[in-house]
Enzyme design. Structure first.
Site, PDB file in Angstrom:
ATOM      1  N   CYS A   1     -12.146   1.459 -16.179  1.00 38.33           N
ATOM      2  CA  CYS A   1     -12.544   2.865 -16.038  1.00 38.33           C
ATOM      3  C   CYS A   1     -11.289   3.726 -15.901  1.00 38.33           C
ATOM      4  O   CYS A   1     -11.104   4.449 -14.932  1.00 38.33           O
ATOM      5  CB  CYS A   1     -13.447   3.011 -14.809  1.00 38.33           C
ATOM      6  SG  CYS A   1     -14.351   4.568 -14.715  1.00 38.33           S
TER       7      CYS A   1
ATOM      8  N   GLU B   1       0.826  -1.211   0.000  1.00 37.45           N
ATOM      9  CA  GLU B   1       0.000   0.000   0.000  1.00 37.45           C
ATOM     10  C   GLU B   1       0.862   1.264   0.000  1.00 37.45           C
ATOM     11  O   GLU B   1       0.564   2.230  -0.696  1.00 37.45           O
ATOM     12  CB  GLU B   1      -0.939   0.012   1.212  1.00 37.45           C
ATOM     13  CG  GLU B   1      -2.055  -1.022   1.139  1.00 37.45           C
ATOM     14  CD  GLU B   1      -2.978  -0.795  -0.054  1.00 37.45           C
ATOM     15  OE1 GLU B   1      -3.200   0.373  -0.427  1.00 37.45           O
ATOM     16  OE2 GLU B   1      -3.458  -1.787  -0.620  1.00 37.45           O
TER      17      GLU B   1
ATOM     18  N   CYS C   1     -24.558   3.094 -15.150  1.00 32.05           N
ATOM     19  CA  CYS C   1     -23.592   4.189 -14.986  1.00 32.05           C
ATOM     20  C   CYS C   1     -24.152   5.500 -15.541  1.00 32.05           C
ATOM     21  O   CYS C   1     -24.523   5.583 -16.707  1.00 32.05           O
ATOM     22  CB  CYS C   1     -22.281   3.846 -15.695  1.00 32.05           C
ATOM     23  SG  CYS C   1     -21.022   5.126 -15.551  1.00 32.05           S
TER      24      CYS C   1
ATOM     25  N   CYS D   1     -15.852   1.263 -21.543  1.00 32.13           N
ATOM     26  CA  CYS D   1     -17.173   1.139 -20.914  1.00 32.13           C
ATOM     27  C   CYS D   1     -17.903  -0.155 -21.307  1.00 32.13           C
ATOM     28  O   CYS D   1     -18.650  -0.713 -20.510  1.00 32.13           O
ATOM     29  CB  CYS D   1     -18.035   2.345 -21.267  1.00 32.13           C
ATOM     30  SG  CYS D   1     -17.381   3.907 -20.620  1.00 32.13           S
TER      31      CYS D   1
END
Length: 315
Positions: free
Chosen positions: A181, A34, A197, A188
DNA sequence: CAGACGTGGTG
DNA sequence: TCACCAAGTCT
């Protein structure tokens, strides 16, 4: 099928299950990923930094007992070196054992809300949402939000997280942001959120792009001083590149000196144009003199490595 | 609370 | 060449 179910189904088939930090329950290994991945491409972390770092520091305790210089050396070239210093500090404060709740995690240096939630979700399977750049972009488009309002986005993230498999949901949202995305040229047609969406007809306008001020250019001089064949270096004390070794830099060109060439480097907030000057050892204060081999064991920033390269290639 | 904070990849 | 981006946090 609800959009939440579609996200889960998409993840099972298309998620990046092979990422090494998804194949472990070790909170340290997840925490490390992370931190390394903050503002950094997966490819970079995966191919150049994650495994060598774990090889040298297999546990958080091994980070805690190591000198900071050793941690910085393994971070060399990754950038945002405060992350390495915060990691070292956190390892010591935690005595090698990370806490297991978001409040305590978020209180540690270098761990903000999103990273705290990510650790709790990925290492401990707690039902907490994450909100990194990928998730923000997916949410902005899905709900047709022009502005990245943190408060609004956290609320949206919380609502979408109400699912049976929050761990998979979080990973899915990141993967959809990274693979489908995307910032430019989103796909899409392949997106599990496409059906409902609100932004799919104009994905590029969510969120609305904010203009960035273009970065200034600074011209400075790097001083190269030799003493008995060794190079004089300093360990930086200022915020930028703090703790890394490198050449003394000055704003004004020293008089009557020999130029060894130029190097340019672009940082996130300014461009640096450095002229390399052969300095006078008597008038330049350094922290130590090192042979080419000794320098190999020091942590240097990219611009200083460029200078080293220039010096030893022209000989 | 904008700006600081690194580097490498991409269109 | 250049703007923009990539699993943010701190001040």
């Amino acid at each position: 099928m609800s959009v939440k179910e579609a996200i889960y189904a998409w993840y099972k088939t298309n998620g990046r299950h092979d990422l090494p930090w998804r194949q472990t329950n070790d909170a340290y290994k997840i925490y490390l990923s992370e931190i390394m991945l903050q503002q950094t491409q997966v490819k970079t972390v995966l191919e150049r930094f994650y495994f060598p770092f774990l090889e040298r520091f297999p546990t958080l305790q091994s980070v805690a007992v190591a000198p900071l210089d050793d941690v910085l050396k393994m971070w060399e070239g990754l950038g945002y070196y405060t992350r390495a210093r915060n990691l070292h500090h956190t390892a010591i404060i935690c005595k090698g054992v990370l806490p297991k709740n978001p409040e305590e995690l978020g209180g540690l240096r270098g761990i903000g809300k999103s990273t705290a939630h990510a650790i709790c979700s990925f290492a401990y399977h707690q039902a907490l949402p994450i909100l990194d750049a990928n998730v923000k972009r997916v949410l902005c488009r899905y709900f047709a939000l022009s502005i990245k309002d943190e408060k609004v986005l956290w609320e949206k993230a919380w609502k979408l997280l109400a699912v049976k498999h929050p761990y998979e949901h979080n990973q899915a949202m990141m993967d959809i942001g990274a693979m489908i995305c995307t910032s430019k040229n989103p796909n899409c047609l392949a997106c599990p959120l496409e059906f409902t969406c609100k932004g799919k007809n104009a994905p590029e306008s969510y969120p609305k792009a904010v203009k960035k001020a273009k970065v200034p250019t600074k011209k400075r001089f790097a001083l190269v001083v030799f003493q008995e064949g060794k190079l004089g270096l300093i360990q930086r004390k200022e915020r930028l590149l703090h703790g890394l070794w490198g050449f003394v830099q000055v704003d004004e060109k020293p008089k009557g000196v020999h130029s060894l060439g130029k190097v340019a480097h672009t940082y996130s907030h300014f461009k640096l144009e450095l002229e390399i000057i052969q300095g006078d050892a008597l008038h330049v204060n350094v922290d130590g003199y090192f042979t080419e081999e000794e320098i190999e064991s020091l942590a240097l920033s990219t611009v200083d490595k460029k200078i080293i390269q220039k010096i030893f290639s022209s000989k």
